[in-house]
Design a protein around this motif. Structure first.
Motif, PDB file in Angstrom:
ATOM      1  N   ASN A  66       6.787   1.893  -3.903  1.00  0.00           N
ATOM      2  CA  ASN A  66       5.662   2.245  -4.779  1.00  0.00           C
ATOM      3  C   ASN A  66       6.087   2.460  -6.229  1.00  0.00           C
ATOM      4  O   ASN A  66       7.030   3.201  -6.503  1.00  0.00           O
ATOM      5  CB  ASN A  66       4.963   3.504  -4.274  1.00  0.00           C
ATOM      6  N   HIS A  67       5.382   1.796  -7.121  1.00  0.00           N
ATOM      7  CA  HIS A  67       5.548   1.954  -8.575  1.00  0.00           C
ATOM      8  C   HIS A  67       6.898   1.451  -9.102  1.00  0.00           C
ATOM      9  O   HIS A  67       7.265   1.746 -10.235  1.00  0.00           O
ATOM     10  CB  HIS A  67       5.362   3.422  -8.992  1.00  0.00           C
ATOM     11  N   PHE A  91       0.608  -4.369  -9.008  1.00  0.00           N
ATOM     12  CA  PHE A  91       0.807  -4.608  -7.573  1.00  0.00           C
ATOM     13  C   PHE A  91       2.292  -4.768  -7.273  1.00  0.00           C
ATOM     14  O   PHE A  91       2.975  -5.578  -7.907  1.00  0.00           O
ATOM     15  CB  PHE A  91       0.039  -5.873  -7.160  1.00  0.00           C
ATOM     16  N   ASP A  92       2.777  -4.020  -6.284  1.00  0.00           N
ATOM     17  CA  ASP A  92       4.210  -4.007  -5.955  1.00  0.00           C
ATOM     18  C   ASP A  92       4.620  -5.047  -4.907  1.00  0.00           C
ATOM     19  O   ASP A  92       5.813  -5.315  -4.747  1.00  0.00           O
ATOM     20  CB  ASP A  92       4.618  -2.617  -5.457  1.00  0.00           C
ATOM     21  N   ASP A  93       3.680  -5.585  -4.163  1.00  0.00           N
ATOM     22  CA  ASP A  93       3.940  -6.619  -3.156  1.00  0.00           C
ATOM     23  C   ASP A  93       5.127  -6.295  -2.247  1.00  0.00           C
ATOM     24  O   ASP A  93       6.048  -7.102  -2.084  1.00  0.00           O
ATOM     25  CB  ASP A  93       4.160  -7.978  -3.829  1.00  0.00           C
ATOM     26  N   ALA A 150       1.183  -7.558 -12.762  1.00  0.00           N
ATOM     27  CA  ALA A 150       0.302  -6.598 -13.441  1.00  0.00           C
ATOM     28  C   ALA A 150      -0.552  -7.395 -14.409  1.00  0.00           C
ATOM     29  O   ALA A 150      -0.127  -8.443 -14.907  1.00  0.00           O
ATOM     30  CB  ALA A 150       1.100  -5.537 -14.188  1.00  0.00           C
ATOM     31  N   CYS A 182       5.369  -9.867  -7.490  1.00  0.00           N
ATOM     32  CA  CYS A 182       4.782  -8.651  -8.058  1.00  0.00           C
ATOM     33  C   CYS A 182       4.098  -8.981  -9.385  1.00  0.00           C
ATOM     34  O   CYS A 182       4.519  -9.901 -10.098  1.00  0.00           O
ATOM     35  CB  CYS A 182       5.863  -7.602  -8.273  1.00  0.00           C
ATOM     36  N   HIS A 207       9.221 -11.480  -2.934  1.00  0.00           N
ATOM     37  CA  HIS A 207       8.155 -10.690  -3.568  1.00  0.00           C
ATOM     38  C   HIS A 207       7.533 -11.454  -4.734  1.00  0.00           C
ATOM     39  O   HIS A 207       8.224 -12.174  -5.455  1.00  0.00           O
ATOM     40  CB  HIS A 207       8.701  -9.346  -4.089  1.00  0.00           C
ATOM     41  N   GLY A 246       5.139  -3.225 -10.085  1.00  0.00           N
ATOM     42  CA  GLY A 246       3.921  -3.418 -10.864  1.00  0.00           C
ATOM     43  C   GLY A 246       3.843  -2.506 -12.079  1.00  0.00           C
ATOM     44  O   GLY A 246       3.463  -2.935 -13.174  1.00  0.00           O
ATOM     45  N   LYS A 254      -6.399 -14.674 -10.020  1.00  0.00           N
ATOM     46  CA  LYS A 254      -6.137 -15.009  -8.612  1.00  0.00           C
ATOM     47  C   LYS A 254      -5.619 -16.438  -8.474  1.00  0.00           C
ATOM     48  O   LYS A 254      -4.680 -16.691  -7.698  1.00  0.00           O
ATOM     49  CB  LYS A 254      -7.404 -14.825  -7.778  1.00  0.00           C
ATOM     50  N   ARG A 289      -4.585  -3.665 -13.433  1.00  0.00           N
ATOM     51  CA  ARG A 289      -4.092  -3.563 -12.062  1.00  0.00           C
ATOM     52  C   ARG A 289      -2.601  -3.829 -12.053  1.00  0.00           C
ATOM     53  O   ARG A 289      -2.097  -4.661 -12.812  1.00  0.00           O
ATOM     54  CB  ARG A 289      -4.790  -4.554 -11.129  1.00  0.00           C
ATOM     55  N   GLU A 303     -10.758 -12.212 -13.514  1.00  0.00           N
ATOM     56  CA  GLU A 303     -10.017 -11.968 -12.282  1.00  0.00           C
ATOM     57  C   GLU A 303      -9.926 -13.234 -11.437  1.00  0.00           C
ATOM     58  O   GLU A 303      -8.957 -13.425 -10.692  1.00  0.00           O
ATOM     59  CB  GLU A 303     -10.679 -10.835 -11.491  1.00  0.00           C
TER      60      GLU A 303
END
Length: 205
Positions: free
Chosen positions: A76-77, A70-72, A57, A55, A53, A80, A38, A68, A34
């Motif tokens: 939603n959904h 992430f949609d940034d 995964a 975004c 954005h 990501g 990052k 994980r 991780e």
């Protein structure tokens, strides 16, 4: 794919998708932690600071259990999840995909976004080379220096890799052992013990 291997990317790759003026730039990376994930994301955010954005995964672990998406800021959904879906469709792990979006002035709707992020992720994976990696464990071995030749014969016969070695106080090694060869290594080391030779070993956490 066997229980002794996993599939991942050989090297980073790039892809892209355009829809109604919006640009979706996709970046895929082989990753192992991780912390590395990052760092990769932060670097892209700095390079593409003017994008709306970023975004992403990712999937980690030989069993692909650590994930994980992430949609940034996208609905939603809508970002990501479709990126993650493409990673899963390839059966790969230790992978990060980031899709950077530049808004083109026309809203795509949730369905359009899902398709766009999916297409961008699919494109970068189509540009990637997937390799199969053998899962290994680190084994720490301590032994009497007088049996170094025996140890080296075992290492050579199994084709395992010496990662560290130190002969300051006897023999000390750390070796990378594919788990498919771990049982055979244990048998050979146990035989040395049975012959009265000083050797101990354990798997490193």
């Amino acid at each position: 794919m066997s229980i002794f291997t996993y599939r991942t990317l050989q090297s980073p790759a790039e892809g892209a998708y355009k829809e109604k003026g919006s640009k979706f730039l996709a970046f895929a990376y082989p990753v192992v932690s991780e912390t590395e994930i990052k760092e990769r994301i932060d670097r892209l955010k700095k390079e593409y600071f003017d994008a709306r954005h970023h975004c992403f995964a990712w999937v980690l672990g030989p069993d692909r259990s650590h994930v994980r998406a992430f949609d940034d800021g996208e609905p939603n959904h809508s970002a990501g999840a479709p990126i993650l879906g493409q990673i899963r469709s390839k059966g790969i792990t230790n992978v990060l995909i980031v899709v950077v979006r530049y808004f083109g002035g026309v809203k795509l709707g949730v369905g359009g976004l899902i398709n766009a992020y999916k297409a961008a992720a699919e494109d970068v994976l189509n540009n990637s080379f997937i390799v199969e990696i053998e899962i290994s464990e680190m084994v720490k071995v301590q032994f009497d220096y007088l049996i170094l030749s025996d140890i080296m014969k075992i290492i050579k016969s199994l084709g395992v890799k010496i990662m560290e070695q130190d002969f300051t106080h006897g023999g000390n090694m750390k070796i990378g052992v594919p788990i498919s060869k771990k049982e055979k290594l244990t048998e050979k080391f146990t035989l040395l013990q049975a012959l009265g030779k000083k050797i101990t070993w354990k798997v490193e956490d």
